[in-house]
Design a protein around this motif. Structure first.
Motif, mmCIF file in Angstrom:
data_model
loop_
_atom_site.group_PDB
_atom_site.id
_atom_site.type_symbol
_atom_site.label_atom_id
_atom_site.label_comp_id
_atom_site.label_asym_id
_atom_site.label_seq_id
_atom_site.Cartn_x
_atom_site.Cartn_y
_atom_site.Cartn_z
ATOM 1 N N ILE A 1 0.842 -1.201 0.000
ATOM 2 C CA ILE A 1 0.000 0.000 0.000
ATOM 3 C C ILE A 1 0.877 1.251 0.000
ATOM 4 O O ILE A 1 0.526 2.255 -0.617
ATOM 5 C CB ILE A 1 -0.983 -0.027 1.181
ATOM 6 N N ALA A 2 2.034 1.187 0.632
ATOM 7 C CA ALA A 2 2.946 2.340 0.636
ATOM 8 C C ALA A 2 3.369 2.699 -0.792
ATOM 9 O O ALA A 2 3.427 3.876 -1.155
ATOM 10 C CB ALA A 2 4.170 2.053 1.507
ATOM 11 N N VAL A 3 3.650 1.697 -1.603
ATOM 12 C CA VAL A 3 4.018 1.947 -3.006
ATOM 13 C C VAL A 3 2.817 2.510 -3.757
ATOM 14 O O VAL A 3 2.962 3.438 -4.564
ATOM 15 C CB VAL A 3 4.561 0.666 -3.677
ATOM 16 N N ALA A 4 1.631 1.986 -3.491
ATOM 17 C CA ALA A 4 0.421 2.520 -4.126
ATOM 18 C C ALA A 4 0.254 3.997 -3.784
ATOM 19 O O ALA A 4 -0.031 4.822 -4.658
ATOM 20 C CB ALA A 4 -0.809 1.730 -3.688
ATOM 21 N N GLU A 5 0.447 4.339 -2.530
ATOM 22 C CA GLU A 5 0.304 5.735 -2.110
ATOM 23 C C GLU A 5 1.376 6.630 -2.733
ATOM 24 O O GLU A 5 1.100 7.771 -3.091
ATOM 25 C CB GLU A 5 0.296 5.832 -0.587
ATOM 26 N N GLN A 6 2.583 6.108 -2.909
ATOM 27 C CA GLN A 6 3.634 6.870 -3.598
ATOM 28 C C GLN A 6 3.265 7.110 -5.059
ATOM 29 O O GLN A 6 3.728 8.066 -5.667
ATOM 30 C CB GLN A 6 4.977 6.138 -3.508
ATOM 31 N N SER A 7 2.418 6.239 -5.607
ATOM 32 C CA SER A 7 1.969 6.372 -6.992
ATOM 33 C C SER A 7 0.652 7.138 -7.091
ATOM 34 O O SER A 7 -0.050 7.042 -8.087
ATOM 35 C CB SER A 7 1.812 4.978 -7.616
ATOM 36 N N LYS A 8 0.302 7.863 -6.035
ATOM 37 C CA LYS A 8 -0.869 8.755 -5.977
ATOM 38 C C LYS A 8 -2.209 8.047 -5.869
ATOM 39 O O LYS A 8 -3.245 8.610 -6.196
ATOM 40 C CB LYS A 8 -0.851 9.745 -7.132
ATOM 41 N N TYR A 9 -2.204 6.814 -5.393
ATOM 42 C CA TYR A 9 -3.448 6.147 -5.041
ATOM 43 C C TYR A 9 -3.737 6.498 -3.586
ATOM 44 O O TYR A 9 -2.831 6.509 -2.755
ATOM 45 C CB TYR A 9 -3.336 4.627 -5.204
#
Length: 168
Positions: A35-43
């Motif tokens: 989820i951290a990577v998703a959030e870094q990708s603006k999700y």
């Protein structure tokens, strides 16, 4: 111009060879198990108008918890390897696991340049009218259960194996 050609190629390949398209989708979204990577990708976490994050339908199953990229939702393009939302299913231990992706396009934006609902991987998108639980204008969407088996079908909205814990 290269971007437009890439989008058409990705969509054409996904329609012509759905299984190849799903393998490519899995590869493109594997990093979002974090989820951290998703959030870094603006999700970002998406809740409905009542603040509910985990979406389910008694008797049908659940979707889970959505992380949506608002700039992709606002863009009328549909790109097979760039879904507008990532869907995480709650596990029994409370952790969230990537289960599906969701493609979303606002109906008025799509209909402005198309005469039929969008299709991807050989499947027509579902229509959600307004008013709806998210407070969005009418939109087309397609769930693809690429990370969790859905006995109802890979492209069905609800997965009977997904349940939302109380209070989520």
């Amino acid at each position: 111009m290269a971007t437009i050609a890439l989008m058409v190629t990705a969509s054409s390949a996904a329609v012509a060879h759905p299984q190849h398209g799903l393998a490519s989708l899995r590869q493109a979204t594997a990093k979002y198990h974090s989820i951290a990577v998703a959030e870094q990708s603006k999700y970002a976490l998406l809740t409905d108008t009542q603040g509910i994050a985990c979406i389910d339908m008694p008797g049908m199953g659940g979707m889970g918890i959505h992380w949506a990229n608002s700039s992709l939702v606002g863009d009328p393009a549909i790109v097979a390897n760039r879904p507008e939302a990532l869907v995480y299913a709650p596990a029994h231990d409370g952790t969230l696991r990537l289960a599906a992706v969701e493609y979303v396009v606002i109906k008025s934006a799509w209909d402005a340049t198309h005469t039929a609902p969008p299709r991807l991987f050989g499947h027509t998108f579902n229509l959600t009218t307004e008013p709806n639980r998210f407070g969005l204008p009418a939109f087309y969407s397609l769930h693809v259960w690429v990370w969790k088996h859905n006995p109802a079908g890979t492209f069905e909205m609800w997965n009977p194996r997904v349940t939302c814990p109380p209070g989520r």
